[in-house]
Design a protein around this motif. Structure first.
Motif, PDB file in Angstrom:
ATOM      1  N   ASP A  94     -32.275  46.876  -2.055  1.00 56.00           N
ATOM      2  CA  ASP A  94     -33.171  47.611  -1.162  1.00 56.00           C
ATOM      3  C   ASP A  94     -34.521  47.874  -1.830  1.00 56.00           C
ATOM      4  O   ASP A  94     -35.561  47.887  -1.162  1.00 56.00           O
ATOM      5  CB  ASP A  94     -32.525  48.932  -0.743  1.00 56.00           C
ATOM      6  CG  ASP A  94     -31.398  48.721   0.257  1.00 56.00           C
ATOM      7  OD1 ASP A  94     -31.329  47.627   0.850  1.00 56.00           O
ATOM      8  OD2 ASP A  94     -30.588  49.634   0.438  1.00 56.00           O
ATOM      9  N   ALA A 137     -37.930  46.408  -0.107  1.00 58.97           N
ATOM     10  CA  ALA A 137     -39.051  47.274   0.278  1.00 58.97           C
ATOM     11  C   ALA A 137     -40.336  46.850  -0.442  1.00 58.97           C
ATOM     12  O   ALA A 137     -41.422  46.845   0.153  1.00 58.97           O
ATOM     13  CB  ALA A 137     -38.716  48.732  -0.048  1.00 58.97           C
ATOM     14  N   SER A 186     -42.915  54.535   6.195  1.00 65.12           N
ATOM     15  CA  SER A 186     -41.551  54.158   5.823  1.00 65.12           C
ATOM     16  C   SER A 186     -40.982  55.133   4.792  1.00 65.12           C
ATOM     17  O   SER A 186     -39.804  55.507   4.853  1.00 65.12           O
ATOM     18  CB  SER A 186     -41.531  52.733   5.270  1.00 65.12           C
ATOM     19  OG  SER A 186     -41.895  51.799   6.263  1.00 65.12           O
ATOM     20  N   ALA A 187     -41.817  55.539   3.843  1.00 61.71           N
ATOM     21  CA  ALA A 187     -41.370  56.494   2.825  1.00 61.71           C
ATOM     22  C   ALA A 187     -41.007  57.828   3.468  1.00 61.71           C
ATOM     23  O   ALA A 187     -39.992  58.448   3.120  1.00 61.71           O
ATOM     24  CB  ALA A 187     -42.451  56.681   1.768  1.00 61.71           C
ATOM     25  N   THR A 216     -37.723  57.423   5.329  1.00 57.35           N
ATOM     26  CA  THR A 216     -36.614  57.311   4.381  1.00 57.35           C
ATOM     27  C   THR A 216     -36.266  58.663   3.783  1.00 57.35           C
ATOM     28  O   THR A 216     -35.082  59.010   3.634  1.00 57.35           O
ATOM     29  CB  THR A 216     -36.970  56.315   3.264  1.00 57.35           C
ATOM     30  OG1 THR A 216     -37.272  55.041   3.835  1.00 57.35           O
ATOM     31  CG2 THR A 216     -35.822  56.165   2.281  1.00 57.35           C
ATOM     32  N   SER A 231     -34.451  60.761   6.413  1.00 56.16           N
ATOM     33  CA  SER A 231     -33.069  60.287   6.553  1.00 56.16           C
ATOM     34  C   SER A 231     -32.231  60.707   5.358  1.00 56.16           C
ATOM     35  O   SER A 231     -31.056  61.091   5.506  1.00 56.16           O
ATOM     36  CB  SER A 231     -33.072  58.763   6.712  1.00 56.16           C
ATOM     37  OG  SER A 231     -31.762  58.258   6.786  1.00 56.16           O
ATOM     38  N   LEU A 232     -32.821  60.657   4.176  1.00 51.99           N
ATOM     39  CA  LEU A 232     -32.110  61.047   2.961  1.00 51.99           C
ATOM     40  C   LEU A 232     -31.749  62.526   2.994  1.00 51.99           C
ATOM     41  O   LEU A 232     -30.623  62.920   2.642  1.00 51.99           O
ATOM     42  CB  LEU A 232     -32.972  60.723   1.741  1.00 51.99           C
ATOM     43  CG  LEU A 232     -32.328  60.795   0.364  1.00 51.99           C
ATOM     44  CD1 LEU A 232     -31.083  59.927   0.288  1.00 51.99           C
ATOM     45  CD2 LEU A 232     -33.338  60.356  -0.695  1.00 51.99           C
ATOM     46  N   ARG A 264     -25.374  55.136   1.693  1.00 56.91           N
ATOM     47  CA  ARG A 264     -26.739  55.230   2.227  1.00 56.91           C
ATOM     48  C   ARG A 264     -27.674  55.936   1.245  1.00 56.91           C
ATOM     49  O   ARG A 264     -28.823  55.522   1.059  1.00 56.91           O
ATOM     50  CB  ARG A 264     -26.736  55.958   3.568  1.00 56.91           C
ATOM     51  CG  ARG A 264     -26.110  55.163   4.699  1.00 56.91           C
ATOM     52  CD  ARG A 264     -26.651  55.616   6.048  1.00 56.91           C
ATOM     53  NE  ARG A 264     -26.302  56.996   6.344  1.00 56.91           N
ATOM     54  CZ  ARG A 264     -25.251  57.361   7.063  1.00 56.91           C
ATOM     55  NH1 ARG A 264     -24.417  56.453   7.531  1.00 56.91           N
ATOM     56  NH2 ARG A 264     -25.022  58.632   7.313  1.00 56.91           N
ATOM     57  N   ALA A 302     -31.097  54.368  -1.187  1.00 56.71           N
ATOM     58  CA  ALA A 302     -32.462  54.901  -1.174  1.00 56.71           C
ATOM     59  C   ALA A 302     -32.887  55.449  -2.527  1.00 56.71           C
ATOM     60  O   ALA A 302     -34.074  55.427  -2.868  1.00 56.71           O
ATOM     61  CB  ALA A 302     -32.586  56.004  -0.124  1.00 56.71           C
ATOM     62  N   THR A 337     -34.654  52.217  -2.193  1.00 53.46           N
ATOM     63  CA  THR A 337     -35.766  52.020  -1.268  1.00 53.46           C
ATOM     64  C   THR A 337     -36.986  52.834  -1.655  1.00 53.46           C
ATOM     65  O   THR A 337     -38.128  52.351  -1.548  1.00 53.46           O
ATOM     66  CB  THR A 337     -35.325  52.405   0.159  1.00 53.46           C
ATOM     67  OG1 THR A 337     -34.160  51.661   0.518  1.00 53.46           O
ATOM     68  CG2 THR A 337     -36.426  52.117   1.160  1.00 53.46           C
ATOM     69  N   LEU A 338     -36.786  54.076  -2.111  1.00 54.52           N
ATOM     70  CA  LEU A 338     -37.926  54.915  -2.473  1.00 54.52           C
ATOM     71  C   LEU A 338     -38.720  54.294  -3.617  1.00 54.52           C
ATOM     72  O   LEU A 338     -39.961  54.324  -3.609  1.00 54.52           O
ATOM     73  CB  LEU A 338     -37.450  56.313  -2.869  1.00 54.52           C
ATOM     74  CG  LEU A 338     -36.859  57.172  -1.747  1.00 54.52           C
ATOM     75  CD1 LEU A 338     -36.528  58.559  -2.268  1.00 54.52           C
ATOM     76  CD2 LEU A 338     -37.818  57.262  -0.570  1.00 54.52           C
TER      77      LEU A 338
END
Length: 442
Positions: free
Chosen positions: A87, A91, A165-166, A169, A172-173, A210, A214, A273-274
Protein backbone atom coordinates in the motif's frame (compact mmCIF):
# COMPACT_ATOMS: atom_id res chain seq x y z
CA UNK A 1 -30.71 -46.55 31.19
CA UNK A 2 -30.26 -43.02 32.44
CA UNK A 3 -26.65 -43.28 31.26
CA UNK A 4 -27.73 -44.23 27.76
CA UNK A 5 -30.18 -41.33 27.57
CA UNK A 6 -27.55 -38.82 28.68
CA UNK A 7 -25.01 -40.20 26.26
CA UNK A 8 -27.46 -39.79 23.40
CA UNK A 9 -28.51 -36.33 24.57
CA UNK A 10 -24.92 -35.16 24.84
CA UNK A 11 -24.30 -36.38 21.30
CA UNK A 12 -27.33 -34.52 19.97
CA UNK A 13 -26.13 -31.28 21.55
CA UNK A 14 -22.50 -31.64 20.48
CA UNK A 15 -23.18 -32.71 16.90
CA UNK A 16 -25.87 -30.08 16.48
CA UNK A 17 -23.28 -27.44 17.33
CA UNK A 18 -20.78 -29.11 15.03
CA UNK A 19 -23.28 -28.98 12.16
CA UNK A 20 -23.89 -25.29 12.88
CA UNK A 21 -20.14 -24.67 12.74
CA UNK A 22 -19.85 -26.40 9.37
CA UNK A 23 -22.84 -24.38 8.16
CA UNK A 24 -21.06 -21.16 9.19
CA UNK A 25 -17.99 -22.22 7.23
CA UNK A 26 -20.02 -22.90 4.09
CA UNK A 27 -22.02 -19.68 4.39
CA UNK A 28 -18.86 -17.57 4.83
CA UNK A 29 -16.64 -19.32 2.29
CA UNK A 30 -16.32 -16.07 0.30
CA UNK A 31 -16.39 -13.64 3.24
CA UNK A 32 -13.15 -11.60 3.42
CA UNK A 33 -11.30 -12.10 6.70
CA UNK A 34 -13.30 -15.16 7.74
CA UNK A 35 -11.16 -17.88 9.31
CA UNK A 36 -12.41 -21.45 9.08
CA UNK A 37 -13.89 -22.80 12.31
CA UNK A 38 -13.43 -26.27 13.70
CA UNK A 39 -15.31 -27.53 16.72
CA UNK A 40 -13.33 -29.34 19.38
CA UNK A 41 -15.09 -32.42 20.76
CA UNK A 42 -13.97 -34.36 23.79
CA UNK A 43 -15.20 -37.28 25.82
CA UNK A 44 -17.37 -36.32 28.73
CA UNK A 45 -16.08 -37.69 32.06
CA UNK A 46 -17.90 -40.87 33.17
CA UNK A 47 -17.95 -40.02 36.87
CA UNK A 48 -18.29 -37.00 39.04
CA UNK A 49 -20.68 -35.00 41.10
CA UNK A 50 -24.07 -33.60 40.13
CA UNK A 51 -26.00 -30.85 41.80
CA UNK A 52 -28.37 -32.94 43.96
CA UNK A 53 -26.19 -35.88 44.81
CA UNK A 54 -22.53 -36.32 45.62
CA UNK A 55 -20.39 -39.29 44.64
CA UNK A 56 -22.97 -40.38 42.10
CA UNK A 57 -22.26 -41.68 38.65
CA UNK A 58 -22.64 -39.14 35.87
CA UNK A 59 -23.19 -40.68 32.44
CA UNK A 60 -20.43 -40.25 29.86
CA UNK A 61 -20.82 -39.10 26.28
CA UNK A 62 -19.38 -36.29 24.19
CA UNK A 63 -19.13 -32.58 24.85
CA UNK A 64 -17.75 -29.54 23.03
CA UNK A 65 -14.56 -27.94 24.25
CA UNK A 66 -15.04 -24.84 22.10
CA UNK A 67 -14.75 -23.45 18.59
CA UNK A 68 -11.24 -23.02 17.21
CA UNK A 69 -10.26 -20.68 14.36
CA UNK A 70 -7.76 -21.93 11.78
CA UNK A 71 -5.13 -19.20 11.89
CA UNK A 72 -1.35 -18.90 11.95
CA UNK A 73 -0.21 -15.77 13.86
CA UNK A 74 3.15 -15.63 12.04
CA UNK A 75 1.54 -15.80 8.59
CA UNK A 76 -1.00 -13.16 9.62
CA UNK A 77 1.74 -10.80 10.76
CA UNK A 78 3.76 -11.44 7.62
CA UNK A 79 0.72 -10.71 5.44
CA UNK A 80 0.09 -7.44 7.29
CA UNK A 81 3.69 -6.35 6.84
CA UNK A 82 3.60 -7.18 3.13
CA UNK A 83 0.24 -5.42 2.73
CA UNK A 84 1.56 -2.26 4.39
CA UNK A 85 4.58 -2.16 2.08
CA UNK A 86 2.40 -2.77 -1.00
CA UNK A 87 0.00 0.00 0.00
CA UNK A 88 2.92 2.36 0.64
CA UNK A 89 4.42 1.74 -2.79
CA UNK A 90 0.99 1.98 -4.45
CA UNK A 91 0.17 5.34 -2.86
CA UNK A 92 3.63 6.67 -3.73
CA UNK A 93 3.30 5.45 -7.33
CA UNK A 94 -0.08 7.13 -7.71
CA UNK A 95 1.44 10.46 -6.70
CA UNK A 96 4.44 10.00 -9.01
CA UNK A 97 2.13 9.09 -11.90
CA UNK A 98 0.07 12.23 -11.22
CA UNK A 99 3.31 14.25 -11.28
CA UNK A 100 4.30 12.69 -14.58
CA UNK A 101 0.96 13.65 -16.10
CA UNK A 102 1.36 17.20 -14.79
CA UNK A 103 4.85 17.57 -16.32
CA UNK A 104 3.37 17.38 -19.81
CA UNK A 105 6.13 17.36 -22.44
CA UNK A 106 3.79 17.08 -25.43
CA UNK A 107 2.26 19.64 -27.74
CA UNK A 108 1.57 22.82 -25.82
CA UNK A 109 3.85 21.78 -22.99
CA UNK A 110 6.73 23.77 -21.57
CA UNK A 111 9.41 22.14 -23.72
CA UNK A 112 7.53 22.61 -27.01
CA UNK A 113 6.53 26.20 -26.21
CA UNK A 114 10.09 27.20 -25.28
CA UNK A 115 11.42 25.68 -28.48
CA UNK A 116 8.89 27.75 -30.40
CA UNK A 117 10.38 30.92 -28.87
CA UNK A 118 13.81 30.13 -30.30
CA UNK A 119 12.35 29.03 -33.64
CA UNK A 120 10.36 32.24 -33.96
CA UNK A 121 13.43 34.29 -32.97
CA UNK A 122 15.42 32.62 -35.79
CA UNK A 123 12.69 33.53 -38.26
CA UNK A 124 12.61 37.08 -36.91
CA UNK A 125 16.37 37.34 -37.34
CA UNK A 126 15.90 36.67 -41.07
CA UNK A 127 13.22 39.36 -41.36
CA UNK A 128 13.46 41.72 -38.34
CA UNK A 129 11.03 44.30 -39.79
CA UNK A 130 8.20 41.76 -40.16
CA UNK A 131 5.44 42.84 -37.78
CA UNK A 132 3.73 39.46 -38.00
CA UNK A 133 6.87 37.63 -36.89
CA UNK A 134 7.28 40.11 -34.04
CA UNK A 135 3.71 39.41 -32.91
CA UNK A 136 4.31 35.66 -33.21
CA UNK A 137 7.41 35.99 -31.04
CA UNK A 138 5.44 37.76 -28.32
CA UNK A 139 2.73 35.10 -28.59
CA UNK A 140 5.29 32.34 -28.14
CA UNK A 141 6.52 34.02 -24.97
CA UNK A 142 2.95 34.27 -23.68
CA UNK A 143 2.34 30.61 -24.59
CA UNK A 144 5.44 29.55 -22.64
CA UNK A 145 4.36 31.51 -19.56
CA UNK A 146 0.90 29.91 -19.82
CA UNK A 147 2.50 26.46 -20.10
CA UNK A 148 4.43 27.10 -16.89
CA UNK A 149 1.23 28.19 -15.14
CA UNK A 150 -0.71 25.16 -16.37
CA UNK A 151 2.02 22.82 -15.21
CA UNK A 152 2.15 24.51 -11.81
CA UNK A 153 -1.65 24.24 -11.53
CA UNK A 154 -1.53 20.54 -12.48
CA UNK A 155 1.11 19.89 -9.83
CA UNK A 156 -1.00 21.80 -7.32
CA UNK A 157 -4.00 19.67 -8.23
CA UNK A 158 -1.92 16.51 -7.76
CA UNK A 159 -0.77 17.77 -4.35
CA UNK A 160 -4.38 18.51 -3.36
CA UNK A 161 -5.38 14.99 -4.41
CA UNK A 162 -2.68 13.49 -2.21
CA UNK A 163 -3.72 15.72 0.70
CA UNK A 164 -7.36 14.67 0.33
CA UNK A 165 -6.38 11.01 0.21
CA UNK A 166 -4.33 11.48 3.38
CA UNK A 167 -7.27 13.14 5.14
CA UNK A 168 -9.64 10.33 4.09
CA UNK A 169 -7.14 7.67 5.18
CA UNK A 170 -6.66 9.31 8.58
CA UNK A 171 -10.44 9.57 9.11
CA UNK A 172 -10.87 5.90 8.19
CA UNK A 173 -8.00 4.96 10.49
CA UNK A 174 -9.56 6.81 13.42
CA UNK A 175 -12.87 5.02 12.77
CA UNK A 176 -11.12 1.64 12.72
CA UNK A 177 -9.27 2.38 15.96
CA UNK A 178 -12.54 3.23 17.68
CA UNK A 179 -14.13 0.05 16.32
CA UNK A 180 -11.15 -1.98 17.52
CA UNK A 181 -11.65 -0.80 21.09
CA UNK A 182 -15.33 -1.79 20.84
CA UNK A 183 -14.24 -5.27 19.72
CA UNK A 184 -11.84 -5.41 22.68
CA UNK A 185 -14.72 -4.75 25.05
CA UNK A 186 -16.77 -7.47 23.36
CA UNK A 187 -13.94 -9.99 23.63
CA UNK A 188 -13.56 -9.34 27.36
CA UNK A 189 -17.25 -10.20 27.83
CA UNK A 190 -17.50 -13.10 25.36
CA UNK A 191 -17.59 -16.70 26.56
CA UNK A 192 -14.33 -18.48 25.77
CA UNK A 193 -14.62 -20.90 22.87
CA UNK A 194 -18.00 -19.56 21.74
CA UNK A 195 -19.03 -18.75 18.20
CA UNK A 196 -19.49 -15.13 19.27
CA UNK A 197 -15.87 -14.99 20.41
CA UNK A 198 -14.76 -16.39 17.03
CA UNK A 199 -16.77 -13.69 15.21
CA UNK A 200 -15.21 -10.98 17.34
CA UNK A 201 -11.74 -12.37 16.69
CA UNK A 202 -12.44 -12.31 12.94
CA UNK A 203 -13.53 -8.69 13.17
CA UNK A 204 -10.49 -7.85 15.29
CA UNK A 205 -8.19 -9.32 12.63
CA UNK A 206 -10.02 -7.52 9.82
CA UNK A 207 -9.59 -4.21 11.63
CA UNK A 208 -5.93 -4.92 12.30
CA UNK A 209 -5.45 -5.73 8.60
CA UNK A 210 -6.90 -2.36 7.59
CA UNK A 211 -5.01 -0.43 10.25
CA UNK A 212 -1.66 -2.06 9.45
CA UNK A 213 -2.14 -1.38 5.73
CA UNK A 214 -2.29 2.34 6.55
CA UNK A 215 0.27 2.48 9.35
CA UNK A 216 2.94 0.12 10.77
CA UNK A 217 1.70 -1.10 14.15
CA UNK A 218 2.78 -3.44 16.92
CA UNK A 219 0.01 -5.54 18.47
CA UNK A 220 -0.01 -7.52 21.71
CA UNK A 221 -2.90 -9.63 22.97
CA UNK A 222 -4.19 -10.51 26.42
CA UNK A 223 -5.65 -13.87 27.45
CA UNK A 224 -9.07 -12.96 26.04
CA UNK A 225 -7.69 -11.84 22.67
CA UNK A 226 -8.12 -8.10 23.31
CA UNK A 227 -5.37 -6.13 21.63
CA UNK A 228 -3.07 -3.34 22.75
CA UNK A 229 -1.93 -1.43 19.67
CA UNK A 230 1.12 0.79 19.33
CA UNK A 231 2.43 2.70 16.34
CA UNK A 232 5.67 0.94 15.38
CA UNK A 233 7.29 4.28 14.53
CA UNK A 234 7.77 5.91 17.92
CA UNK A 235 5.85 3.30 19.96
CA UNK A 236 3.00 5.75 20.48
CA UNK A 237 -0.19 4.12 21.88
CA UNK A 238 -3.12 3.85 19.52
CA UNK A 239 -5.45 1.54 21.48
CA UNK A 240 -4.38 0.83 25.06
CA UNK A 241 -5.95 0.56 28.50
CA UNK A 242 -9.43 1.28 27.21
CA UNK A 243 -8.45 4.55 25.49
CA UNK A 244 -8.14 5.36 21.81
CA UNK A 245 -5.77 7.94 20.34
CA UNK A 246 -6.74 10.24 17.48
CA UNK A 247 -4.60 10.79 14.39
CA UNK A 248 -4.53 14.00 12.38
CA UNK A 249 -2.82 15.30 9.26
CA UNK A 250 -1.66 18.82 8.48
CA UNK A 251 -0.89 20.22 5.03
CA UNK A 252 2.25 22.37 4.97
CA UNK A 253 2.62 25.43 2.73
CA UNK A 254 4.59 23.49 0.10
CA UNK A 255 2.07 20.62 0.05
CA UNK A 256 4.01 18.23 2.27
CA UNK A 257 2.18 16.27 4.96
CA UNK A 258 2.69 16.18 8.73
CA UNK A 259 1.01 13.53 10.92
CA UNK A 260 0.30 13.71 14.64
CA UNK A 261 -1.27 11.54 17.37
CA UNK A 262 -3.26 13.01 20.25
CA UNK A 263 -2.33 12.36 22.94
CA UNK A 264 1.23 11.54 21.98
CA UNK A 265 3.04 13.71 19.49
CA UNK A 266 4.21 13.79 15.92
CA UNK A 267 4.28 10.69 13.78
CA UNK A 268 6.54 9.88 10.83
CA UNK A 269 5.31 6.52 9.48
CA UNK A 270 7.85 4.43 7.58
CA UNK A 271 5.30 2.17 5.89
CA UNK A 272 1.67 1.83 4.93
CA UNK A 273 -0.57 4.14 2.95
CA UNK A 274 0.22 7.16 5.14
CA UNK A 275 3.94 6.80 4.41
CA UNK A 276 3.29 6.40 0.69
CA UNK A 277 1.13 9.52 0.62
CA UNK A 278 3.76 11.46 2.55
CA UNK A 279 6.48 10.33 0.15
CA UNK A 280 4.25 11.20 -2.81
CA UNK A 281 3.59 14.67 -1.40
CA UNK A 282 7.35 15.15 -0.90
CA UNK A 283 7.97 14.16 -4.52
CA UNK A 284 5.39 16.61 -5.84
CA UNK A 285 6.79 19.38 -3.64
CA UNK A 286 10.31 18.66 -4.92
CA UNK A 287 9.21 18.77 -8.56
CA UNK A 288 7.22 21.95 -7.94
CA UNK A 289 10.29 23.60 -6.42
CA UNK A 290 12.40 22.50 -9.41
CA UNK A 291 9.78 23.91 -11.78
CA UNK A 292 9.83 27.23 -9.91
CA UNK A 293 13.60 27.38 -10.26
CA UNK A 294 13.27 26.82 -14.02
CA UNK A 295 10.54 29.47 -14.26
CA UNK A 296 12.70 32.01 -12.42
CA UNK A 297 15.67 31.19 -14.68
CA UNK A 298 13.47 31.39 -17.78
CA UNK A 299 12.22 34.85 -16.80
CA UNK A 300 15.67 36.06 -15.83
CA UNK A 301 17.37 34.78 -19.01
CA UNK A 302 14.69 36.03 -21.38
CA UNK A 303 14.36 39.42 -19.68
CA UNK A 304 18.15 39.89 -19.58
CA UNK A 305 18.44 39.06 -23.27
CA UNK A 306 15.58 41.33 -24.31
CA UNK A 307 16.70 44.26 -22.20
CA UNK A 308 20.13 44.17 -23.81
CA UNK A 309 18.63 44.83 -27.28
CA UNK A 310 16.86 47.67 -29.04
CA UNK A 311 13.27 47.78 -30.23
CA UNK A 312 12.00 49.03 -33.58
CA UNK A 313 12.17 52.62 -32.36
CA UNK A 314 15.75 52.33 -31.08
CA UNK A 315 14.74 52.18 -27.43
CA UNK A 316 16.17 49.61 -24.98
CA UNK A 317 14.06 46.48 -24.66
CA UNK A 318 11.81 46.06 -21.63
CA UNK A 319 11.10 42.96 -19.54
CA UNK A 320 9.15 40.25 -21.35
CA UNK A 321 8.03 38.33 -18.25
CA UNK A 322 6.99 39.05 -14.69
CA UNK A 323 6.66 36.69 -11.75
CA UNK A 324 9.05 34.69 -9.63
CA UNK A 325 7.49 31.21 -9.78
CA UNK A 326 5.83 28.96 -12.34
CA UNK A 327 2.38 29.78 -10.96
CA UNK A 328 2.94 33.56 -11.18
CA UNK A 329 4.82 33.72 -14.48
CA UNK A 330 3.04 36.15 -16.84
CA UNK A 331 4.03 37.69 -20.17
CA UNK A 332 4.18 41.48 -20.12
CA UNK A 333 1.80 43.08 -22.63
CA UNK A 334 3.94 44.63 -25.38
CA UNK A 335 3.33 45.84 -28.91
CA UNK A 336 5.08 44.32 -31.92
CA UNK A 337 7.36 47.37 -32.22
CA UNK A 338 8.57 46.80 -28.64
CA UNK A 339 10.32 43.54 -29.57
CA UNK A 340 14.04 44.20 -29.13
CA UNK A 341 15.33 42.33 -32.18
CA UNK A 342 18.17 44.76 -32.87
CA UNK A 343 21.40 45.68 -31.16
CA UNK A 344 23.82 48.52 -31.68
CA UNK A 345 25.40 46.85 -34.72
CA UNK A 346 22.50 45.31 -36.66
CA UNK A 347 18.71 45.26 -36.88
CA UNK A 348 18.71 41.53 -36.12
CA UNK A 349 21.72 41.38 -33.83
CA UNK A 350 19.84 40.73 -30.63
CA UNK A 351 17.64 38.05 -32.26
CA UNK A 352 20.79 36.17 -33.21
CA UNK A 353 22.04 36.35 -29.64
CA UNK A 354 19.00 34.51 -28.25
CA UNK A 355 20.41 31.18 -29.46
CA UNK A 356 23.17 31.54 -26.84
CA UNK A 357 20.56 30.70 -24.16
CA UNK A 358 20.14 27.18 -25.53
CA UNK A 359 23.32 25.68 -24.05
CA UNK A 360 23.67 22.87 -21.52
CA UNK A 361 22.88 25.28 -18.70
CA UNK A 362 19.86 26.78 -20.43
CA UNK A 363 16.22 26.42 -19.46
CA UNK A 364 15.52 23.96 -22.29
CA UNK A 365 18.22 21.63 -21.00
CA UNK A 366 16.96 22.10 -17.44
CA UNK A 367 13.44 21.16 -18.47
CA UNK A 368 14.68 18.09 -20.35
CA UNK A 369 16.64 17.03 -17.27
CA UNK A 370 13.58 17.50 -15.04
CA UNK A 371 11.37 15.42 -17.35
CA UNK A 372 14.06 12.73 -17.71
CA UNK A 373 14.54 12.49 -13.96
CA UNK A 374 10.78 12.21 -13.49
CA UNK A 375 10.61 9.38 -16.03
CA UNK A 376 13.39 7.47 -14.25
CA UNK A 377 11.71 7.86 -10.86
CA UNK A 378 8.38 6.75 -12.28
CA UNK A 379 9.94 3.63 -13.80
CA UNK A 380 11.65 2.81 -10.51
CA UNK A 381 8.42 3.32 -8.56
CA UNK A 382 6.52 1.00 -10.92
CA UNK A 383 9.15 -1.71 -10.49
CA UNK A 384 9.01 -1.37 -6.70
CA UNK A 385 5.21 -1.45 -6.72
CA UNK A 386 5.17 -4.61 -8.86
CA UNK A 387 7.60 -6.33 -6.50
CA UNK A 388 5.66 -5.27 -3.40
CA UNK A 389 2.37 -6.42 -4.94
CA UNK A 390 3.85 -9.82 -5.75
CA UNK A 391 5.20 -10.13 -2.22
CA UNK A 392 1.78 -9.22 -0.77
CA UNK A 393 -0.06 -11.69 -2.99
CA UNK A 394 2.29 -14.47 -1.91
CA UNK A 395 1.87 -13.62 1.78
CA UNK A 396 -1.91 -13.51 1.43
CA UNK A 397 -1.94 -16.86 -0.36
CA UNK A 398 0.14 -18.46 2.40
CA UNK A 399 -2.17 -17.04 5.09
CA UNK A 400 -5.33 -18.06 3.26
CA UNK A 401 -4.13 -21.63 2.86
CA UNK A 402 -4.47 -22.00 6.62
CA UNK A 403 -7.79 -20.26 7.16
CA UNK A 404 -9.64 -20.65 3.86
CA UNK A 405 -12.81 -22.74 3.59
CA UNK A 406 -12.59 -25.79 1.31
CA UNK A 407 -16.14 -26.66 0.31
CA UNK A 408 -15.23 -30.27 -0.47
CA UNK A 409 -13.83 -30.73 3.00
CA UNK A 410 -16.87 -29.03 4.54
CA UNK A 411 -19.18 -31.36 2.59
CA UNK A 412 -17.35 -34.36 4.03
CA UNK A 413 -17.55 -32.87 7.54
CA UNK A 414 -21.24 -32.18 7.05
CA UNK A 415 -21.88 -35.80 6.14
CA UNK A 416 -19.80 -37.05 9.06
CA UNK A 417 -21.61 -34.95 11.66
CA UNK A 418 -25.02 -35.73 10.15
CA UNK A 419 -24.35 -39.43 10.58
CA UNK A 420 -23.08 -38.87 14.12
CA UNK A 421 -26.20 -36.85 14.92
CA UNK A 422 -28.42 -39.62 13.57
CA UNK A 423 -26.51 -42.17 15.67
CA UNK A 424 -27.03 -40.05 18.80
CA UNK A 425 -30.72 -39.74 17.98
CA UNK A 426 -30.90 -43.52 17.55
CA UNK A 427 -29.25 -43.98 20.94
CA UNK A 428 -31.96 -41.87 22.59
CA UNK A 429 -34.64 -43.83 20.74
CA UNK A 430 -33.19 -47.18 21.86
CA UNK A 431 -33.02 -45.96 25.46
CA UNK A 432 -36.65 -44.83 25.31
CA UNK A 433 -37.83 -48.09 23.77
CA UNK A 434 -35.88 -50.16 26.30
CA UNK A 435 -37.28 -48.16 29.20
CA UNK A 436 -40.79 -48.55 27.82
CA UNK A 437 -40.34 -52.31 27.46
CA UNK A 438 -39.24 -52.56 31.10
CA UNK A 439 -42.24 -50.52 32.23
CA UNK A 440 -44.58 -52.75 30.21
CA UNK A 441 -43.47 -55.80 32.22
CA UNK A 442 -45.21 -54.31 35.24
Amino acid sequence: MSDLLNIGASGLGAYSRALATVGDNIANAQTPGYARRTIELREAPAAGEIVLSRNSIRPGGVETAGVRRSVDPWLIEDARTASGEADRSSARLDAIDATERALDDGIGGIGESMTRIFTTADQLAADPANATLRAQFLQSVDDSAAAFRRTAAALGSAANGVAQSASITVDSLNTDLTALEAVNQGLRRARAGSANEAKLLDERDRLLDRISSALPVTASFDARGAVTLLASDGALPLVANGSVSTLSVSILANGQLAYAIAPGGTLAPSGGTLAGLSQGANHIAMQTASLDVLAAQFASDLNGWHQSGLDANGNPGSALLSGTSAATLVAVALTADAVAAADASASNGNSLQLANLRGSTGVEAGWAALVGQQAQQAASARAQDAAASTRRDGAFAARDMVGEVDLDREAAELLRFQQAYEAAARTVQVARETMQSILNIF
